[in-house]
Scaffold this motif. Structure first.
Motif, PDB file in Angstrom:
ATOM      1  N   ARG A 178       0.829  -1.201   0.000  1.00 19.37           N
ATOM      2  CA  ARG A 178       0.000   0.000   0.000  1.00 19.37           C
ATOM      3  C   ARG A 178       0.866   1.255   0.000  1.00 19.37           C
ATOM      4  NH1 ARG A 178      -3.203  -1.157   3.991  1.00 19.37           N
ATOM      5  NH2 ARG A 178      -2.099  -0.065   5.637  1.00 19.37           N
ATOM      6  N   LEU A 179       1.963   1.238   0.760  1.00 19.66           N
ATOM      7  CA  LEU A 179       2.867   2.379   0.781  1.00 19.66           C
ATOM      8  C   LEU A 179       3.460   2.628  -0.600  1.00 19.66           C
ATOM      9  CD1 LEU A 179       4.230   4.430   2.755  1.00 19.66           C
ATOM     10  CD2 LEU A 179       6.114   2.800   2.921  1.00 19.66           C
ATOM     11  N   VAL A 180       3.863   1.561  -1.282  1.00 22.27           N
ATOM     12  CA  VAL A 180       4.443   1.716  -2.614  1.00 22.27           C
ATOM     13  C   VAL A 180       3.410   2.254  -3.596  1.00 22.27           C
ATOM     14  CG1 VAL A 180       5.402   0.446  -4.579  1.00 22.27           C
ATOM     15  CG2 VAL A 180       6.222  -0.030  -2.268  1.00 22.27           C
ATOM     16  N   LEU A 181       2.190   1.701  -3.570  1.00 20.10           N
ATOM     17  CA  LEU A 181       1.162   2.144  -4.505  1.00 20.10           C
ATOM     18  C   LEU A 181       0.792   3.603  -4.288  1.00 20.10           C
ATOM     19  CD1 LEU A 181      -1.173  -1.000  -4.560  1.00 20.10           C
ATOM     20  CD2 LEU A 181       0.387  -0.221  -6.355  1.00 20.10           C
ATOM     21  N   VAL A 182       0.618   3.995  -3.020  1.00 22.55           N
ATOM     22  CA  VAL A 182       0.300   5.397  -2.736  1.00 22.55           C
ATOM     23  C   VAL A 182       1.460   6.288  -3.155  1.00 22.55           C
ATOM     24  CG1 VAL A 182      -0.183   7.054  -0.901  1.00 22.55           C
ATOM     25  CG2 VAL A 182      -1.292   4.823  -0.880  1.00 22.55           C
ATOM     26  N   GLY A 183       2.692   5.847  -2.894  1.00 20.03           N
ATOM     27  CA  GLY A 183       3.852   6.635  -3.301  1.00 20.03           C
ATOM     28  C   GLY A 183       3.940   6.822  -4.795  1.00 20.03           C
ATOM     29  N   VAL A 184       3.631   5.776  -5.546  1.00 17.22           N
ATOM     30  CA  VAL A 184       3.634   5.897  -7.009  1.00 17.22           C
ATOM     31  C   VAL A 184       2.585   6.909  -7.466  1.00 17.22           C
ATOM     32  CG1 VAL A 184       3.122   4.666  -9.145  1.00 17.22           C
ATOM     33  CG2 VAL A 184       4.577   3.605  -7.413  1.00 17.22           C
ATOM     34  N   GLY A 185       1.397   6.869  -6.844  1.00 14.01           N
ATOM     35  CA  GLY A 185       0.350   7.819  -7.222  1.00 14.01           C
ATOM     36  C   GLY A 185       0.720   9.258  -6.895  1.00 14.01           C
ATOM     37  N   VAL A 186       1.230   9.502  -5.692  1.00 15.82           N
ATOM     38  CA  VAL A 186       1.636  10.857  -5.320  1.00 15.82           C
ATOM     39  C   VAL A 186       2.792  11.333  -6.196  1.00 15.82           C
ATOM     40  CG1 VAL A 186       2.616  12.259  -3.455  1.00 15.82           C
ATOM     41  CG2 VAL A 186       0.795  10.622  -2.962  1.00 15.82           C
ATOM     42  N   GLY A 187       3.725  10.437  -6.484  1.00 12.22           N
ATOM     43  CA  GLY A 187       4.826  10.803  -7.369  1.00 12.22           C
ATOM     44  C   GLY A 187       4.346  11.161  -8.764  1.00 12.22           C
ATOM     45  N   ALA A 188       3.341  10.443  -9.267  1.00 12.69           N
ATOM     46  CA  ALA A 188       2.805  10.750 -10.596  1.00 12.69           C
ATOM     47  C   ALA A 188       2.157  12.140 -10.619  1.00 12.69           C
ATOM     48  CB  ALA A 188       1.800   9.681 -11.012  1.00 12.69           C
ATOM     49  N   VAL A 189       1.418  12.471  -9.548  1.00 13.83           N
ATOM     50  CA  VAL A 189       0.817  13.804  -9.472  1.00 13.83           C
ATOM     51  C   VAL A 189       1.900  14.882  -9.445  1.00 13.83           C
ATOM     52  CG1 VAL A 189      -0.566  15.349  -8.030  1.00 13.83           C
ATOM     53  CG2 VAL A 189      -1.265  12.963  -8.338  1.00 13.83           C
ATOM     54  N   ALA A 190       2.951  14.662  -8.648  1.00 13.44           N
ATOM     55  CA  ALA A 190       4.042  15.636  -8.564  1.00 13.44           C
ATOM     56  C   ALA A 190       4.745  15.789  -9.907  1.00 13.44           C
ATOM     57  CB  ALA A 190       5.036  15.208  -7.488  1.00 13.44           C
ATOM     58  N   MET A 191       4.956  14.684 -10.609  1.00 16.77           N
ATOM     59  CA  MET A 191       5.598  14.761 -11.926  1.00 16.77           C
ATOM     60  C   MET A 191       4.726  15.489 -12.935  1.00 16.77           C
ATOM     61  SD  MET A 191       7.275  10.944 -12.084  1.00 16.77           S
ATOM     62  CE  MET A 191       7.788  11.138 -13.792  1.00 16.77           C
ATOM     63  N   SER A 192       3.416  15.335 -12.817  1.00 15.57           N
ATOM     64  CA  SER A 192       2.513  16.060 -13.716  1.00 15.57           C
ATOM     65  C   SER A 192       2.599  17.571 -13.477  1.00 15.57           C
ATOM     66  CB  SER A 192       1.077  15.577 -13.517  1.00 15.57           C
ATOM     67  OG  SER A 192       0.953  14.205 -13.812  1.00 15.57           O
ATOM     68  N   ILE A 193       2.660  17.962 -12.209  1.00 13.67           N
ATOM     69  CA  ILE A 193       2.808  19.385 -11.895  1.00 13.67           C
ATOM     70  C   ILE A 193       4.137  19.915 -12.412  1.00 13.67           C
ATOM     71  CG2 ILE A 193       2.960  21.055 -10.013  1.00 13.67           C
ATOM     72  CD1 ILE A 193       1.124  19.234  -8.395  1.00 13.67           C
ATOM     73  N   THR A 194       5.185  19.105 -12.276  1.00 18.68           N
ATOM     74  CA  THR A 194       6.491  19.508 -12.791  1.00 18.68           C
ATOM     75  C   THR A 194       6.454  19.701 -14.302  1.00 18.68           C
ATOM     76  OG1 THR A 194       7.601  18.306 -11.003  1.00 18.68           O
ATOM     77  CG2 THR A 194       8.917  18.856 -12.936  1.00 18.68           C
ATOM     78  N   SER A 195       5.798  18.787 -15.012  1.00 16.05           N
ATOM     79  CA  SER A 195       5.688  18.916 -16.470  1.00 16.05           C
ATOM     80  C   SER A 195       4.935  20.179 -16.849  1.00 16.05           C
ATOM     81  CB  SER A 195       4.990  17.680 -17.042  1.00 16.05           C
ATOM     82  OG  SER A 195       5.716  16.506 -16.757  1.00 16.05           O
ATOM     83  N   TRP A 196       3.876  20.492 -16.126  1.00 17.35           N
ATOM     84  CA  TRP A 196       3.123  21.720 -16.413  1.00 17.35           C
ATOM     85  C   TRP A 196       3.984  22.956 -16.186  1.00 17.35           C
ATOM     86  CZ3 TRP A 196       1.600  25.616 -12.925  1.00 17.35           C
ATOM     87  CH2 TRP A 196       0.764  26.591 -13.478  1.00 17.35           C
ATOM     88  N   LEU A 197       4.770  22.953 -15.120  1.00 20.54           N
ATOM     89  CA  LEU A 197       5.652  24.089 -14.853  1.00 20.54           C
ATOM     90  C   LEU A 197       6.679  24.271 -15.966  1.00 20.54           C
ATOM     91  CD1 LEU A 197       6.263  23.585 -11.021  1.00 20.54           C
ATOM     92  CD2 LEU A 197       5.010  25.474 -12.096  1.00 20.54           C
ATOM     93  N   LEU A 198       7.205  23.173 -16.488  1.00 17.52           N
ATOM     94  CA  LEU A 198       8.172  23.269 -17.581  1.00 17.52           C
ATOM     95  C   LEU A 198       7.523  23.801 -18.858  1.00 17.52           C
ATOM     96  CD1 LEU A 198      10.170  19.943 -17.080  1.00 17.52           C
ATOM     97  CD2 LEU A 198      10.907  22.259 -16.512  1.00 17.52           C
ATOM     98  N   VAL A 199       6.249  23.475 -19.079  1.00 22.50           N
ATOM     99  CA  VAL A 199       5.557  23.943 -20.282  1.00 22.50           C
ATOM    100  C   VAL A 199       5.327  25.452 -20.236  1.00 22.50           C
ATOM    101  CG1 VAL A 199       3.373  23.841 -21.552  1.00 22.50           C
ATOM    102  CG2 VAL A 199       4.489  21.731 -20.794  1.00 22.50           C
ATOM    103  N   VAL A 200       4.933  25.976 -19.076  1.00 25.36           N
ATOM    104  CA  VAL A 200       4.605  27.398 -18.975  1.00 25.36           C
ATOM    105  C   VAL A 200       5.837  28.260 -18.705  1.00 25.36           C
ATOM    106  CG1 VAL A 200       2.301  26.855 -18.128  1.00 25.36           C
ATOM    107  CG2 VAL A 200       4.131  27.269 -16.489  1.00 25.36           C
TER     108      VAL A 200
END
Length: 363
Positions: A178-200
């Motif tokens: 459960r810790l790994v799965l939640v970590g993967v999900g939170v990491g994916a959200v953080a990476m999405s925000i990072t990608s948006w920041l790089l675009v703008v």
């Protein structure tokens, strides 16, 4: 069984030599000591080789002589002022990531658990990129303030991300998958925000953030050495003291409670130390991938222990990062960020772990 045997436990476990110093007891493990000492020697040689390579080459013996206090003036300047801070940053960052990975894998009892997978480095990266992009475009951070703001933002971002993962994974305790799965999900959200920041972002800020995101030791000076060195001086003894609880946690929560361990307090302290080490390492060198994932599992097999050893993980984490930096600088004809080399090493190993775990589940 006679009452005499119940009252008098055996003096030692077969095959293990007990060691007792005052009220502290342990087990003498010569294989673990040998592996650690050999690793320290390899770290010294790799660091000296890394320092010696460059536009002004210096032999291995000359580098060791300068580090011992000898050498002429030009050699001392090149070694001590120009090249040593970069290599020393790599040693300390690798050690911090190795210990962080060993702690997270031991607490979660899962070889896939590491700051990379659990979203800690992703959260640190998002915060650092936000400072780089928004600070440069809005003019709120400039010059020296930006240099201070990026490491601090990475540290806070990693801690906040880990807190979110821990809170979402908590269900009367922490279970590894459960810790790994939640970590993967939170990491994916953080990476999405990072990608948006790089675009703008503006082109210059986006390029600067992209270089930071790969993980690099380029341009590291003594100002980068001091924070991670201070973190290791403070957190490494705490990790070793709390490490005594890892043996009980390996048997499960019920058994650990039966042995008198305050499971949630011990696990929370171990996770906090692991997150702090990973966040400081990320703040110093960027998100260097897969070191915290690969090194503890290699050390576990070298030592032959039931869980990743902390000291050996620190030593071989330093060795891996310094060796990867040497290859990135001189082995490919063009200087690359060290994170690219560690990713090339770690990505196949991650695939191996995933395939191996899936076969174990389906068997």
């Amino acid at each position: 069984m006679s009452p005499a045997l119940l009252e008098r436990p055996p003096a030692q476990v077969p095959g293990r030599t007990p060691v007792r110093v005052g009220r502290i007891s342990g087990v003498w493990r010569p294989r673990m000591i040998a592996v650690t000492v050999i690793g320290i020697g390899l770290v010294v040689l790799a660091a000296a080789a890394n320092i010696g390579r460059g536009d002004f080459p210096i032999s291995l013996t000359e580098v060791l002589a300068v580090l011992a206090g000898g050498g002429d003036g030009p050699q001392q300047f090149i070694v001590l002022e120009l090249r040593l801070p970069r290599t020393l940053t790599g040693v300390l960052v690798g050690a911090a990531l190795g210990v962080s990975g060993a702690l997270t894998q031991a607490v979660a009892r899962n070889p896939l658990a590491s700051p990379d997978i659990l979203g800690v480095t992703a959260g640190a990266s998002t915060a650092a990129v936000a400072v780089i992009v928004l600070g440069g475009s809005m003019g709120t951070l400039a010059g020296p303030l930006a240099q201070i703001g990026v490491p601090l933002a990475a540290l806070l971002g990693g801690i906040v991300s880990a807190a979110i993962v821990y809170a979402l994974a908590w269900r009367r305790g922490i279970e590894g998958y459960r810790l790994v799965l939640v970590g993967v999900g939170v990491g994916a959200v953080a990476m999405s925000i990072t990608s948006w920041l790089l675009v703008v972002a503006e082109v210059y800020e986006a390029a600067r953030a992209t270089v930071w995101l790969t993980g690099s030791l380029n341009g590291r000076g003594w100002e980068h050495v001091v924070p991670v060195a201070g973190a290791l001086v403070v957190l490494m003894p705490i990790a070793l003291l709390l490490g005594f609880a890892l043996g009980a946690l390996q048997f499960g929560d019920d058994t650990a409670r039966g042995l008198g361990l305050r499971v949630n307090v011990a696990r929370g302290g171990l996770v906090l130390v692991a997150v702090a080490l990973a966040a400081v390492a990320t703040a110093s060198a960027g998100p260097v991938a897969f070191v915290a994932l690969v090194v503890p599992q290699i050390c576990l097999r070298l030592v032959g222990s039931a869980r990743p050893p902390l000291l050996a993980s620190a030593v071989y984490g330093a060795l891996l990062l310094v060796a990867a930096d040497l290859v990135a600088r001189t082995g490919l004809g063009v200087e690359l960020p060290v994170g690219i080399v560690t990713a090339v090493i770690g990505a196949p190993y991650l695939l191996y772990l995933l395939v191996h775990r899936n076969r174990g589940v389906t068997a």
